[in-house]
Design an enzyme around this catalytic site. Structure first.
Site, mmCIF file in Angstrom:
data_model
loop_
_atom_site.group_PDB
_atom_site.id
_atom_site.type_symbol
_atom_site.label_atom_id
_atom_site.label_comp_id
_atom_site.label_asym_id
_atom_site.label_seq_id
_atom_site.Cartn_x
_atom_site.Cartn_y
_atom_site.Cartn_z
ATOM 1 N N ILE A 239 0.836 -1.400 0.010
ATOM 2 C CA ILE A 239 0.063 0.093 0.032
ATOM 3 C C ILE A 239 0.786 1.371 0.150
ATOM 4 C CG2 ILE A 239 -1.907 -1.084 1.133
ATOM 5 C CD1 ILE A 239 -1.041 -0.126 3.713
ATOM 6 N N GLY A 240 1.967 1.134 0.172
ATOM 7 C CA GLY A 240 3.070 2.293 0.176
ATOM 8 C C GLY A 240 4.159 1.928 0.046
ATOM 9 N N GLU A 241 5.262 2.888 -0.174
ATOM 10 C CA GLU A 241 6.798 2.553 -0.344
ATOM 11 C C GLU A 241 7.545 3.882 0.083
ATOM 12 O OE1 GLU A 241 10.075 0.694 -3.378
ATOM 13 O OE2 GLU A 241 8.074 0.754 -4.023
ATOM 14 N N GLY A 242 8.581 3.845 0.519
ATOM 15 C CA GLY A 242 9.257 5.176 1.027
ATOM 16 C C GLY A 242 10.959 4.981 0.783
ATOM 17 N N GLY A 243 11.679 5.871 1.245
ATOM 18 C CA GLY A 243 12.911 5.636 1.259
ATOM 19 C C GLY A 243 13.599 4.949 2.216
ATOM 20 N N GLY A 245 11.802 1.976 3.621
ATOM 21 C CA GLY A 245 11.017 0.550 3.692
ATOM 22 C C GLY A 245 9.582 0.858 2.801
ATOM 23 N N VAL A 247 5.337 -0.525 2.936
ATOM 24 C CA VAL A 247 4.182 -0.661 3.608
ATOM 25 C C VAL A 247 3.327 -1.575 3.259
ATOM 26 C CG1 VAL A 247 2.591 0.374 5.080
ATOM 27 C CG2 VAL A 247 4.626 1.386 5.009
ATOM 28 N N ASP A 356 10.508 14.077 11.907
ATOM 29 C CA ASP A 356 10.384 13.862 10.506
ATOM 30 C C ASP A 356 8.882 14.085 10.338
ATOM 31 O OD1 ASP A 356 10.960 13.701 7.798
ATOM 32 O OD2 ASP A 356 10.707 11.553 7.966
#
Length: 549
Positions: A239-243, A245, A247, A356
């Site tokens: 459902i999501g992706e970031g710098g 990791g 999700v 953050d």
């Protein structure tokens, strides 16, 4: 936690035949695969049977309609097809059957199908022998049909290699036994008796083929199952992706509770970072404010990837909100900021600084019939960015700087100044600015320019940026949060929350309007932008603008 809407149906845990199946999801999956096995065999065998008669009637029409009396090869072919169809009907997903009953039905169905095809092959062999032809053609027809049944079973039904060996061996026995007795004494001119050893050899080959296929597919299912499982959690979809990791939406094996799982990337998980991660997750788990996302669990995978489980929120983050629906009305902005202040106040009280705060780390959802519930995520988690990437203005550093450049307090830029909760208040002011105007406080082409603006450039009042009226008290509040010196900002998140309380009193948030917005959002309908509070025209202080220029 969610970064948007997720309406897809989640994957279910993979059942491993008799090796597993203690969960309802596993039983349902096994039942669906047994039904698929019966349906495949019935479809393939029935199609073959229909095609045979169609070609027969087309090429050489008989004097009367074809029949399939007992003893005729077509009778046994039809019987095998009906057995497969009966298996599909008995175990179709609409009927709930115990796991033990499913295993017995699958094994008995396999045995009966192979027995029917074995009788079909023997009938063909006897018919060939009666007219002086080689009976091995009929034998191989039965052997081929049995082998295909066992191979389809190995592909469709989750089963351990040992169980496949047992079921396949028993299912192939009718072929060996019946053919051995049926061909005893059968002789054809100029043709030797078909050796029983050949029947046994090809039967073993068919069983071995099914075992190998079952072992390969079972192993792949087991590996996929391991990848999809993190402890008691089953991953269902990204459902999501970031710098730092990725999700996933997940569910707990026992509680069946929707959960969000964040897996940290191994390349950024050094020993120091992991120790900080563990300590900070434990601190975050102790927080109980309604606007702090709840952490359920954390751990490490066999591949040395750290993860943590948190509550799943079916909504969207503030970055997505503004990118999709544009600047938000001041009343909604104040309502969101006030909730975030409550979460920060609790965290600061225990010595935990978020570091953050940014739109992507604040999620908005509807909870228990309450609209616009804000949740703060990623408390105290250290992130990294690639200095050579254009995206480094949107991600977080773990080298000299901790935070996101577009929302970073001036004192955090050098990396040597001790930080306190007022750094989070600066970032929250920048988030409020973004919500009101639809753009960050400062924009530049490089990270260095952004840092220079945070250090030296006074922020332009939001009312100069957006076309909607911004109440003076809310504008003063945001500009005070964006003060360069921490001492010029609010002393604490509690003080800021009290100031926001006064703003909310002057422009209360329309709860009914918010409920309508969320109803449209969840239904997938077009969501109209919320009306801004106050007049649509604004007065601009030309003198101030000239002085700033």
């Amino acid at each position: 936690m969610a970064d948007g809407r997720s309406g897809s149906r989640g994957a279910v845990p993979i059942a491993l035949g008799s090796a597993a199946g203690g969960t309802e999801e596993g039983r349902e999956f096994f039942q669906s695969r047994v039904a698929l096995f019966g349906g495949w065999v019935a479809l393939i065998s029935g199609t073959f049977y229909a095609a045979y008669w169609f070609l027969t009637l087309s090429i050489a029409p008989p004097a009367q309609l074809p029949t399939a009396p007992i003893g005729d090869p077509n009778f046994y072919h039809l019987a095998a097809t009906l057995v497969a169809g009966a298996l599909w009907v008995l175990v179709r997903p609409r009927v709930q059957l115990p796991m033990r009953a499913l295993e017995w039905l699958e094994a008995i169905g396999t045995l009966l199908m192979c027995a029917c095809f074995a009788l079909m092959g023997i009938a063909f062999a006897q018919a060939h022998a009666a007219i002086g032809q080689d009976p091995m053609h009929g034998i191989f027809a039965g052997l081929s049909a049995d082998s295909y049944v066992l191979l389809i079973r190995a592909v469709a039904v989750p089963s351990t290699p040992v169980r496949t060996l047992v079921v396949s061996s028993v299912a192939m026995l009718p072929m060996v036994i019946i053919s051995a007795f049926a061909l005893t004494g059968v002789r054809v001119p100029d043709i030797d008796v078909f050796p029983p050893i050949d029947i046994i050899t090809w039967s073993i080959a068919g069983v071995a083929m099914s075992v190998v296929a079952s072992r390969v597919i079972f192993g792949l299912r087991a590996e996929v199952d391991k990848v999809k499982r993190l402890g008691q959690y089953t991953l269902e979809g990204k459902i999501g992706e970031g710098g730092m990791g990725v999700v996933y939406r997940a569910s707990h094996a026992m509680l069946r509770r929707p959960t969000a799982i964040k897996i940290l990337r191994p390349e950024i998980a050094g020993e120091d970072a992991l120790r900080r991660f563990e300590r900070e997750v434990l601190l975050t788990a102790s927080l109980s404010h309604p606007s702090t996302v709840a952490i359920f669990d954390y751990g490490r995978t066999p591949q040395a990837m750290f993860y943590y489980a948190m509550e799943y929120l079916d909504g969207l983050n503030l970055e997505h909100l503004v990118e999709t629906y544009g600047p938000q009305p001041p009343a909604r902005v104040a309502h969101i900021m006030r909730q975030v202040c409550g979460a920060l106040a609790e965290a600061h009280a225990v010595g935990l600084i978020h570091r953050d705060i940014k739109p992507a780390n604040i999620l908005l959802s509807e909870r228990g019939g309450m609209p616009d519930v804000a949740k703060v995520v990623d408390f105290g988690l250290v992130k990294s960015f690639d200095p050579g990437s254009r995206a480094d203005l949107e991600v977080t550093s773990v080298n000299l700087i901790v935070g996101t450049p577009l929302y970073m307090a001036p004192e955090a830029i050098g990396g040597n100044t001790p930080l306190d909760g007022r750094s989070d208040l600066y970032a929250l002011g920048a988030v409020g600015y973004f919500l009101l105007t639809g753009a960050p406080v400062f924009q530049a082409k490089s990270q260095v320019e952004i840092f220079a603006h945070h250090l030296h450039t006074p922020p332009e009042p939001p009312s100069f940026r957006c076309g909607n009226h911004v109440p003076e008290d809310l504008e003063r509040l945001i500009l005070r949060c964006l003060a360069k010196k921490p001492s010029d900002r609010y002393e604490s998140a509690k003080d800021l929350q009290q100031a926001l309380d006064r703003c909310v009193e002057n422009m209360p948030w329309d709860n009914d309007l918010a409920l309508q917005w969320w109803a449209a959002f969840k239904s997938g309908a077009t969501v109209a932008p919320l009306a801004a509070s106050g007049p649509q025209t604004i007065a601009v202080d030309i003198t101030r603008r000239v002085m700033r220029a």
